[in-house]
Write a protein that holds these residues in place. Sequence first.
Motif, PDB file in Angstrom:
ATOM      1  N   TYR A  80      14.916  62.639  93.964  1.00  0.00           N
ATOM      2  CA  TYR A  80      13.857  63.015  94.903  1.00  0.00           C
ATOM      3  C   TYR A  80      14.423  63.781  96.099  1.00  0.00           C
ATOM      4  O   TYR A  80      15.593  63.625  96.467  1.00  0.00           O
ATOM      5  N   ALA A  81      13.571  64.562  96.731  1.00  0.00           N
ATOM      6  CA  ALA A  81      13.980  65.325  97.914  1.00  0.00           C
ATOM      7  C   ALA A  81      14.202  64.411  99.111  1.00  0.00           C
ATOM      8  O   ALA A  81      13.487  63.419  99.300  1.00  0.00           O
ATOM      9  N   VAL A  82      15.199  64.770  99.916  1.00  0.00           N
ATOM     10  CA  VAL A  82      15.379  64.165 101.238  1.00  0.00           C
ATOM     11  C   VAL A  82      14.575  65.029 102.208  1.00  0.00           C
ATOM     12  O   VAL A  82      14.902  66.191 102.439  1.00  0.00           O
ATOM     13  N   ASN A  83      13.503  64.479 102.754  1.00  0.00           N
ATOM     14  CA  ASN A  83      12.570  65.278 103.552  1.00  0.00           C
ATOM     15  C   ASN A  83      12.819  65.226 105.050  1.00  0.00           C
ATOM     16  O   ASN A  83      12.392  66.121 105.778  1.00  0.00           O
ATOM     17  N   SER A  84      13.480  64.169 105.511  1.00  0.00           N
ATOM     18  CA  SER A  84      13.557  63.962 106.962  1.00  0.00           C
ATOM     19  C   SER A  84      14.862  63.268 107.323  1.00  0.00           C
ATOM     20  O   SER A  84      15.296  62.348 106.619  1.00  0.00           O
TER      21      SER A  84
ATOM     22  N   GLY B 224      12.389  60.094 102.078  1.00  0.00           N
ATOM     23  CA  GLY B 224      12.357  60.965 100.907  1.00  0.00           C
ATOM     24  C   GLY B 224      11.066  60.924 100.117  1.00  0.00           C
ATOM     25  O   GLY B 224      10.162  60.124 100.386  1.00  0.00           O
ATOM     26  N   SER B 225      11.031  61.801  99.121  1.00  0.00           N
ATOM     27  CA  SER B 225       9.861  61.894  98.245  1.00  0.00           C
ATOM     28  C   SER B 225       9.757  60.725  97.276  1.00  0.00           C
ATOM     29  O   SER B 225       8.776  60.613  96.542  1.00  0.00           O
ATOM     30  N   ASP B 226      10.766  59.829  97.277  1.00  0.00           N
ATOM     31  CA  ASP B 226      10.647  58.594  96.506  1.00  0.00           C
ATOM     32  C   ASP B 226       9.797  57.565  97.234  1.00  0.00           C
ATOM     33  O   ASP B 226       9.531  56.488  96.694  1.00  0.00           O
ATOM     34  N   GLY B 227       9.387  57.876  98.473  1.00  0.00           N
ATOM     35  CA  GLY B 227       8.580  56.936  99.242  1.00  0.00           C
ATOM     36  C   GLY B 227       9.398  55.903 100.000  1.00  0.00           C
ATOM     37  O   GLY B 227       8.857  54.921 100.502  1.00  0.00           O
TER      38      GLY B 227
ATOM     39  N   CYS C  54      21.371  59.878  97.674  1.00  0.00           N
ATOM     40  CA  CYS C  54      20.370  58.933  98.152  1.00  0.00           C
ATOM     41  C   CYS C  54      19.012  59.335  97.577  1.00  0.00           C
ATOM     42  O   CYS C  54      18.888  60.400  96.970  1.00  0.00           O
ATOM     43  N   HIS C  55      18.023  58.488  97.745  1.00  0.00           N
ATOM     44  CA  HIS C  55      16.661  58.766  97.268  1.00  0.00           C
ATOM     45  C   HIS C  55      16.652  59.146  95.792  1.00  0.00           C
ATOM     46  O   HIS C  55      16.127  60.180  95.392  1.00  0.00           O
ATOM     47  N   ARG C  56      17.267  58.266  95.024  1.00  0.00           N
ATOM     48  CA  ARG C  56      17.324  58.424  93.576  1.00  0.00           C
ATOM     49  C   ARG C  56      16.954  57.082  92.943  1.00  0.00           C
ATOM     50  O   ARG C  56      17.216  56.027  93.517  1.00  0.00           O
ATOM     51  N   GLU C  57      16.370  57.142  91.766  1.00  0.00           N
ATOM     52  CA  GLU C  57      15.998  55.938  91.026  1.00  0.00           C
ATOM     53  C   GLU C  57      16.284  56.202  89.549  1.00  0.00           C
ATOM     54  O   GLU C  57      15.530  56.928  88.896  1.00  0.00           O
TER      55      GLU C  57
ATOM     56  N   ILE D 287      16.764  68.989  98.306  1.00  0.00           N
ATOM     57  CA  ILE D 287      15.763  68.522  97.343  1.00  0.00           C
ATOM     58  C   ILE D 287      16.401  67.678  96.235  1.00  0.00           C
ATOM     59  O   ILE D 287      15.687  67.032  95.476  1.00  0.00           O
ATOM     60  N   GLU D 288      17.730  67.646  96.179  1.00  0.00           N
ATOM     61  CA  GLU D 288      18.412  66.974  95.085  1.00  0.00           C
ATOM     62  C   GLU D 288      18.952  65.609  95.510  1.00  0.00           C
ATOM     63  O   GLU D 288      20.042  65.196  95.119  1.00  0.00           O
TER      64      GLU D 288
END
Length: 349
Positions: A247-251, A265-268, A239-242, A217-218
């Motif tokens: 944001y979470a890595v979902n897949s 990720g949850s960042d879209g 990764c998946h940070r702004e 999730i981090e």
Amino acid sequence: MSTFGVSSASNTNPNKSTEVVSPPTDAVSSLCFSPKVNHLVATSWDNQVRCWEVTKNGTSVSTVAKTSMAHEQPVLCSSWKDDGTTVFSGGCDKQVKMWPLLSGAQPTTVAMHDAPVTQVAWIPEINLLVSGSWDKTLRYWDLRQSNPVHTQQLPDRCYSLSVRHPLLVVATADRNLIAFNLQNPQAEFKRIVSPLKYQTRCVAAFPDQTGFLVGSIEGRVGVHHIDEQQQSKNFTFKCHREGNEIYAVNSLNFHPVHHTFATAGSDGAFNFWDKDSKQRLKAMSRCNQPIPCSSFNNDGSIYAYAVCYDWSKGAENHNPSTAKTSIYLHLPQESEVKAKPRAGAVGRK
């Protein structure tokens, strides 16, 4: 990236992907392609399992909604049988249903747990179905019998599972990662604490079965090898940070041909990576909602991803008027998914 001051995050489809027709009416929990043909299955919190026929012509792709079936409660996971005729799905009704989709026969219950079923996978090499649950067990099922052939106690709730025979990797609550050798599934082969400090969201076994990826999730992914002699090759990356947003890595999905991998990720956003050269091959633009799940088709020419609210910020951040659920199909270019030598690397003669 923004154009004329308009943030791309407001765009529902910034990567110009093809939208799947007749999407689910609630958030998507899993996506999986048939191993034989371009049939895509999605499970959803609206209690439905849906299947689409995907047709790819050169650089264009189209979809037709084929059929659907229902569980009594939200559906959380799905898997195809290796012959491409049958789909397995599990969910909050604590059961796994087998759906002979191509024959048109009715779904039947083939597995039961004492809590919601979060993971399911068909293992063709041993002709068994494996299911993982919040009841802290893995259960192996011979489809001809009503009772499991083996029940494996887990240290905690099952969050994610990945199989590349003979390797099976399970992630549970409390950051446990357990590797099993399916030639002896009754014994844990190796148990480690995740190299990531926060809750595990997903795992993916390496295609060569020597290790696995783990996402948390981090906004971080760990690359982990099982062999003690290979531990120096282990690493983690962000990764998946702004900015300060994490944001979470979902897949996590390995490409079936090139063995590079995708993160979503949850960042879209979704990105393509090569673990061997430790580089990102392609960063895609962010959609305006999270990507909870994704899947490559059998030859890696299509990457499916869902865009919808993932409830990571609770009910108070759920806006039904904007919370549209979409499933998109991206056609990866070879340059996005094929490994390339690291810049500055000198090739050996």
